[in-house]
Design an enzyme around this catalytic site. Sequence first.
Site, short mmCIF file in Angstrom:
data_model
loop_
_atom_site.label_atom_id
_atom_site.label_comp_id
_atom_site.label_asym_id
_atom_site.label_seq_id
_atom_site.Cartn_x
_atom_site.Cartn_y
_atom_site.Cartn_z
N CYS A 59 15.18 41.13 -13.97
CA CYS A 59 16.14 40.63 -14.96
C CYS A 59 17.24 39.86 -14.24
CB CYS A 59 16.73 41.79 -15.75
SG CYS A 59 18.14 41.31 -16.77
N ASP A 107 29.44 30.62 -16.87
CA ASP A 107 28.10 30.12 -17.16
C ASP A 107 27.78 28.96 -16.21
OD1 ASP A 107 26.14 30.29 -19.95
OD2 ASP A 107 25.86 28.60 -18.57
N ASN A 135 23.59 35.09 -28.88
CA ASN A 135 22.31 34.54 -29.30
C ASN A 135 21.30 35.69 -29.23
OD1 ASN A 135 23.43 31.95 -29.48
ND2 ASN A 135 23.03 31.54 -27.31
N GLY A 191 18.10 31.80 -30.22
CA GLY A 191 18.21 30.95 -29.03
C GLY A 191 18.49 31.72 -27.76
N HIS A 251 18.89 40.02 -21.59
CA HIS A 251 19.86 41.06 -21.24
C HIS A 251 21.08 40.72 -22.08
CE1 HIS A 251 21.96 43.60 -17.92
NE2 HIS A 251 22.86 43.35 -18.86
N HIS A 274 24.25 39.61 -23.86
CA HIS A 274 25.43 38.92 -23.33
C HIS A 274 26.11 38.17 -24.45
CE1 HIS A 274 21.97 36.21 -22.98
NE2 HIS A 274 22.81 35.21 -23.22
P1 AMP Z 1 21.32 32.52 -23.84
O1 AMP Z 1 20.62 31.21 -24.03
O2 AMP Z 1 22.22 32.91 -24.96
O3 AMP Z 1 20.35 33.62 -23.47
O4 AMP Z 1 22.31 32.31 -22.61
C1 AMP Z 1 21.92 32.38 -21.29
C2 AMP Z 1 22.96 31.66 -20.50
O5 AMP Z 1 22.84 32.01 -19.14
C3 AMP Z 1 22.86 30.13 -20.58
O6 AMP Z 1 24.05 29.59 -21.14
C4 AMP Z 1 22.67 29.71 -19.12
O7 AMP Z 1 23.35 28.53 -18.79
C5 AMP Z 1 23.24 30.92 -18.38
N1 AMP Z 1 22.71 31.11 -17.04
C6 AMP Z 1 21.42 31.10 -16.64
N2 AMP Z 1 21.32 31.37 -15.33
C7 AMP Z 1 22.60 31.57 -14.88
C8 AMP Z 1 23.17 31.88 -13.61
N3 AMP Z 1 22.40 32.07 -12.50
N4 AMP Z 1 24.51 32.00 -13.52
C9 AMP Z 1 25.29 31.81 -14.61
N5 AMP Z 1 24.81 31.54 -15.84
C10 AMP Z 1 23.49 31.41 -15.97
ZN ZN Z 2 19.16 43.26 -17.20
#
Ligand code: AMP
Ligand code: ZN
Length: 112
Positions: free
Chosen positions: A3, A29, A85, A91, A96, A98
């Site tokens: 994860c 992000d 989301n 989306g 995990h 968030h």
């Molecule tokens: P979601 O689409 O709601 O699941 O959001 C996942 C978020 O994680 C997206 O906005 C990505 O830009 C962000 N994300 C993915 N990988 C990383 C990372 N290594 N560090 C920081 N944010 C990340």
């Molecule tokens: Zn996790």
Amino acid sequence: MDCLFCKIIAGEIPSDKVYEDDLIYAFKDIDPQAPVHILIVPKEHIESLDDINESHKDLIFHISLKAKELAAKFGLTKGYRLVNNCKEDGGQSVNHLHYHLLGGRSMAWPPG
Ligand code: AMP
Ligand code: ZN
């Protein structure tokens, strides 16, 4: 467990941390959609908002409170958006739980 956010919380993958306590980890992000775009993540691996139950009551309140405090810390005096989301239609791309704290610009409604 494979994860991404569990690995970020464990420090196995680098992140731009803005806050951490016993319950949550917050970081910037990697692909910001607003001048301020922070992810607030519980340390417990919960797949999605659809997987919370009564035992998570304090955690979910705690996330709201810390979102408010982070918004103040990052100067979001004009307001902000706190977004979850959930699963495919919501989306969600990282499974995990968030919350996105977005601010620093005016937001449209409804989302696409
Ligand atoms: P979601 O689409 O709601 O699941 O959001 C996942 C978020 O994680 C997206 O906005 C990505 O830009 C962000 N994300 C993915 N990988 C990383 C990372 N290594 N560090 C920081 N944010 C990340
Ligand atoms: Zn996790």
